[in-house]
Design a protein around this motif. Sequence first.
Motif, mmCIF file in Angstrom:
data_model
loop_
_atom_site.group_PDB
_atom_site.id
_atom_site.type_symbol
_atom_site.label_atom_id
_atom_site.label_comp_id
_atom_site.label_asym_id
_atom_site.label_seq_id
_atom_site.Cartn_x
_atom_site.Cartn_y
_atom_site.Cartn_z
ATOM 1 N N UNK A 190 4.665 9.828 -6.871
ATOM 2 C CA UNK A 190 5.549 10.296 -8.036
ATOM 3 C C UNK A 190 5.314 10.682 -9.223
ATOM 4 N N UNK A 191 4.067 9.959 -9.876
ATOM 5 C CA UNK A 191 3.561 10.291 -11.045
ATOM 6 C C UNK A 191 3.061 11.656 -10.962
ATOM 7 N N UNK A 192 2.169 11.904 -9.733
ATOM 8 C CA UNK A 192 2.000 13.254 -10.090
ATOM 9 C C UNK A 192 2.751 14.519 -10.079
ATOM 10 N N UNK A 193 3.910 14.096 -9.362
ATOM 11 C CA UNK A 193 4.969 15.359 -9.357
ATOM 12 C C UNK A 193 5.668 15.280 -10.543
ATOM 13 N N UNK A 194 5.758 14.084 -11.339
ATOM 14 C CA UNK A 194 6.365 13.939 -12.512
ATOM 15 C C UNK A 194 5.649 14.861 -13.727
ATOM 16 N N UNK A 195 4.285 14.726 -13.675
ATOM 17 C CA UNK A 195 3.636 15.290 -14.484
ATOM 18 C C UNK A 195 3.505 16.958 -14.330
ATOM 19 N N UNK A 196 3.436 17.383 -13.058
ATOM 20 C CA UNK A 196 3.698 18.739 -12.676
ATOM 21 C C UNK A 196 5.188 19.387 -13.246
ATOM 22 N N UNK A 197 5.766 18.626 -13.196
ATOM 23 C CA UNK A 197 7.336 19.016 -13.862
ATOM 24 C C UNK A 197 7.321 19.351 -15.357
ATOM 25 N N UNK B 205 0.829 -1.223 0.048
ATOM 26 C CA UNK B 205 -0.030 0.084 0.050
ATOM 27 C C UNK B 205 0.927 1.357 -0.087
ATOM 28 N N UNK B 206 1.768 1.430 0.872
ATOM 29 C CA UNK B 206 2.949 2.243 1.023
ATOM 30 C C UNK B 206 3.436 2.449 -0.425
ATOM 31 N N UNK B 207 3.961 1.451 -0.837
ATOM 32 C CA UNK B 207 4.678 1.680 -2.230
ATOM 33 C C UNK B 207 3.811 2.114 -3.430
ATOM 34 N N UNK B 208 2.576 1.689 -3.489
ATOM 35 C CA UNK B 208 1.615 2.263 -4.401
ATOM 36 C C UNK B 208 1.310 3.606 -4.243
ATOM 37 N N UNK B 209 1.109 4.199 -2.951
ATOM 38 C CA UNK B 209 1.104 5.358 -2.753
ATOM 39 C C UNK B 209 2.302 6.319 -3.173
ATOM 40 N N UNK B 210 3.410 5.808 -2.962
ATOM 41 C CA UNK B 210 4.726 6.310 -3.149
ATOM 42 C C UNK B 210 4.734 6.691 -4.834
ATOM 43 N N UNK B 211 4.258 5.576 -5.413
ATOM 44 C CA UNK B 211 4.322 5.634 -7.021
ATOM 45 C C UNK B 211 3.383 6.794 -7.515
#
Length: 95
Positions: free
Chosen positions: A69-76, A60-66
């Motif tokens: 990460x996807x959201x942050x990459x899209x914002x960049x 669960x923690x790993x899925x939340x992390x991923x």
Amino acid sequence: MDPWRDPEGFEILRSELIEDCIRRGSLRNQRRLKGLQFVIEARRLVADNPMKALLEIQAMMYESYLSLQRVLLVQQCPPESSARAGAKVLQFRNR
């Protein structure tokens, strides 16, 4: 306290520490933290053994992390200009 000798005491302490941590969070985050703790406790109760519970909570923690990460990459990535999609094409006359 040794959790191997007093598992019930350990669970009481664990529960108190988690509640204290949630209580110290901002009011805005407390509801979400309580919901997250509910999901974690449910996973622990449903799991066949402690190791399976650990692995499921870790997943669960790993899925939340991923997901984060996807959201942050899209914002960049800079957004594509909306001017292209809504631009008016002008006709120039030949001289």
